[in-house]
Structure formats: structure tokens, C-alpha cells
Motif scaffolding. Sequence first.
Motif, PDB file in Angstrom:
ATOM      1  N   UNK A   1       0.811  -1.214   0.000  1.00  0.00           N
ATOM      2  CA  UNK A   1       0.000   0.000   0.000  1.00  0.00           C
ATOM      3  C   UNK A   1       0.849   1.270   0.000  1.00  0.00           C
ATOM      4  N   UNK A   2       2.152   1.143   0.256  1.00  0.00           N
ATOM      5  CA  UNK A   2       3.030   2.316   0.269  1.00  0.00           C
ATOM      6  C   UNK A   2       3.630   2.635  -1.100  1.00  0.00           C
ATOM      7  N   UNK A   3       3.505   1.722  -2.047  1.00  0.00           N
ATOM      8  CA  UNK A   3       4.105   1.915  -3.363  1.00  0.00           C
ATOM      9  C   UNK A   3       3.091   2.495  -4.343  1.00  0.00           C
ATOM     10  N   UNK A   4       3.560   3.228  -5.362  1.00  0.00           N
ATOM     11  CA  UNK A   4       2.647   3.682  -6.420  1.00  0.00           C
ATOM     12  C   UNK A   4       1.919   2.502  -7.045  1.00  0.00           C
ATOM     13  N   UNK A   5       0.641   2.658  -7.335  1.00  0.00           N
ATOM     14  CA  UNK A   5      -0.189   1.549  -7.797  1.00  0.00           C
ATOM     15  C   UNK A   5       0.307   0.927  -9.101  1.00  0.00           C
ATOM     16  N   UNK A   6       1.025   1.709  -9.933  1.00  0.00           N
ATOM     17  CA  UNK A   6       1.490   1.155 -11.206  1.00  0.00           C
ATOM     18  C   UNK A   6       2.840   0.445 -11.088  1.00  0.00           C
ATOM     19  N   UNK A   7       3.413   0.424  -9.874  1.00  0.00           N
ATOM     20  CA  UNK A   7       4.720  -0.201  -9.691  1.00  0.00           C
ATOM     21  C   UNK A   7       4.638  -1.573  -9.031  1.00  0.00           C
ATOM     22  N   UNK A   8       3.528  -1.867  -8.364  1.00  0.00           N
ATOM     23  CA  UNK A   8       3.411  -3.142  -7.656  1.00  0.00           C
ATOM     24  C   UNK A   8       2.108  -3.846  -8.013  1.00  0.00           C
ATOM     25  N   UNK A   9       2.145  -5.150  -7.897  1.00  0.00           N
ATOM     26  CA  UNK A   9       0.971  -5.972  -8.150  1.00  0.00           C
ATOM     27  C   UNK A   9       1.064  -7.183  -7.242  1.00  0.00           C
ATOM     28  N   UNK A  10      -0.076  -7.725  -6.887  1.00  0.00           N
ATOM     29  CA  UNK A  10      -0.130  -8.915  -6.043  1.00  0.00           C
ATOM     30  C   UNK A  10      -0.749 -10.064  -6.815  1.00  0.00           C
ATOM     31  N   UNK A  11      -0.121 -11.230  -6.748  1.00  0.00           N
ATOM     32  CA  UNK A  11      -0.680 -12.442  -7.333  1.00  0.00           C
ATOM     33  C   UNK A  11      -0.878 -13.451  -6.214  1.00  0.00           C
ATOM     34  N   UNK A  12      -2.079 -14.015  -6.123  1.00  0.00           N
ATOM     35  CA  UNK A  12      -2.347 -15.063  -5.143  1.00  0.00           C
ATOM     36  C   UNK A  12      -2.832 -16.314  -5.856  1.00  0.00           C
ATOM     37  N   UNK A  13      -2.534 -17.453  -5.277  1.00  0.00           N
ATOM     38  CA  UNK A  13      -2.986 -18.707  -5.877  1.00  0.00           C
ATOM     39  C   UNK A  13      -4.463 -18.963  -5.594  1.00  0.00           C
ATOM     40  N   UNK A  14      -4.951 -18.464  -4.457  1.00  0.00           N
ATOM     41  CA  UNK A  14      -6.350 -18.676  -4.073  1.00  0.00           C
ATOM     42  C   UNK A  14      -7.022 -17.340  -3.782  1.00  0.00           C
TER      43      UNK A  14
END
Length: 363
Positions: free
Chosen positions: A24-37
Motif C-alpha cells: 500500500x506504500x508503493x505507487x499503484x502502477x509499480x506493484x501488483x499482487x498475485x495469489x494462488x487462491x
Amino acid sequence: MRVLHINAGLENGGGLSHIIGLLSQFPKDEVELLTFADGPVAAAAKKKGIKVKIMGKSSRYDFGLLKELVAYINAGDFDLVHTHGARANLFLSLIRNKIKAKWIITVHSDPRLDFMQRGVLGWLFTKLNIRSLKKADGIFAVTQNFKNVLLALGIAENKIRVIYNGIRFQTVVPERQPHDKFEIVIVGRLHPVKGHSILLNAFKEAAIKEAQLTIIGEGELKNDLQKLTSDLKIDQQVNFTGMLTQTEINQYYLKTDLAVLSSLSESFPLVLLEAANYGVPVIATDVGDMRQLIPDDNYGWIVPTQDMIALKTALLEAYANWQTGTLQPIGDRLRVHAQANFSIDNLCQSTIKGYTVFLSTNM
């Protein structure tokens, strides 16, 4: 710099808070989250406006997603892939040579104990996780103690950086709620490594009639711990709440006099930072670089692991302070110290520095 964070998606507690707090501290276009579930991690990320990719696999070890994972990482043109948790580590280790991005792991817990008391399967998963750690380009250890563990496992020192956990502290602590009992709380999974049975026995031996112990969390030991509470004849003084949201936990802190961590092993515990955020004094076992948070007895109590007598003594000392009105100032000092040294801003800046170092290094 584009970074893809990967987690199985079923985390709760400290692991979830760390991942979401950091992203949540990074610019939205620099980070992404991938989850398996599609679980609590993805749900929390969406609430924060973080971009989330859910693989939607029902099986915990569905290796059919490996090809899809390779394609997604390479198509996303990520500079770094940052994994959290043994399952994410294992999957990345299997595709390491097929992705262009560098790979970083955060070690949130002692990898030798993650699968304790799980028999042959636990032994196998421990071996696989340690093998995965050795394949990564870089590792963030959340304590110096975990760095030492990694070094003992044969991981090169130049691949390890210590980055302590951090949270966003409130500017002003809300007014505490009045209550009559000496309120004690412990937050965490009901798992052998958390040492709940030691706390229950210490609580029994302390025999503080005015005390109430609240145990927040779910886990495999719930039935055993409830039976132990009954056997010790303290069930009228112990409350099991089950899993609560962070908002609900924070409401407990407003009427809590003492937080306890009785773990046998631990990272740098976010639950204690969260207690400190509300000025709640703590008793903690000597784990996870605890002396960075509690440098001396002006800031709380540190007791040896698995030492029921020492824990009982600390409970009685804290109770005596509560009776004389000298307990809360300990919590206030702890909050000032924690806020100065373990903020989310410190975590974010240390992480960026670590990313830059590993990206510029040929491993």
C-alpha cells in the motif's frame, strides 16, 4: 521498477498485515499482487486499491499453474518477483530458470519450524522450502536472528538483508475504555509454535483473581487449548474469541492492560507493534530480535522461551504495576520507541533500498 508480489493467498495475521502494509506504500502502477487462491490476502489488497491477480486454484499444490505463472510474469515485464510463504517459494523455485525477473523472498518465520509436528510431510516440505531459499537472488530476513538461521543453512551472506517489520502508527491514541478486570490479551494462530499452553499454565499458577485472559485467533490446537483451560479450572477467566478482524482486535486493545507473546520462535512480531500502537505494555518471550523493541525493563518484559515460571513472575509483576497505576507508563514509553524505529515508512524505504541493491548485483 515493477514488482510482482506472490503469496498463496490464505495468510492471516502478521503475514497478511506485512504484505498489504508494504504494497500500500508503493505507487499503484509499480506493484501488483498475485495469489494462488481467492482468500483474505486478495480481499485485503482489493480494499486498498492494489492490483490483484488471482489464479483461482482450489488445490493447495496444483502444479498445473506453473506454465500460466511463467507466462504471466514474463508478459508483465516485471523487474522483480517477491514471494512470501513456503508455497509461493516452492512454485517460484520450479520456474526460476524460465522467468526474466529477479527473485526475492521475505522470510517471515523460521523455515526450520514452519511445518513442525507435521510428520513426514512436514519434514519433506521443510527440505523443499530450504532448497527454494537457496535458489533466490535475494532474501529479506525480518530479524537478525533469522539471518543467522539462513547463514547456518548455507545461504550466502551477500544474498541476505535484514529488514524489520513496520506499521503505520496513529497520531493520537484513542481514549481507553474503562474496565474493572486486569485484562490480558494474546493474538496469534493456535499453533504449537505460539506457546499458548505455557501461557495458560503460567496464568493458572499466577492465580490473579482479578485477571481475564482473552485468546484471539484460530488454529489446529483450539480444542486442545480449550480442554487444557477446563482441566486447569481457569475457563471462567479465559475467553477464546476465534478469528477477529484487525478493527475488532484494535477495539480489544482499547480495554487491554497487557499483551503477551509466548512464542517458541517468532519473526519480528507485528502483533506487538499493533499493541504498542495503542500504548499497551507487553510481556514477550526472547524471540525475533525482541530486544530491539524492548531494550530494557522500562519498556516491558522479556522472558526465556518455554519458561513457565519466568512468565508467571512477569505476569505478577505487571499485575502489581497495574494495581499501583505504574503499568500504563511502560506502554506509553514502548509506543514512543516503537513509533520512532518501526514505522511503515522505515519498512518501505529499507525495501526499496534492498530492491535497488539486488537489481544491480549479478548473483
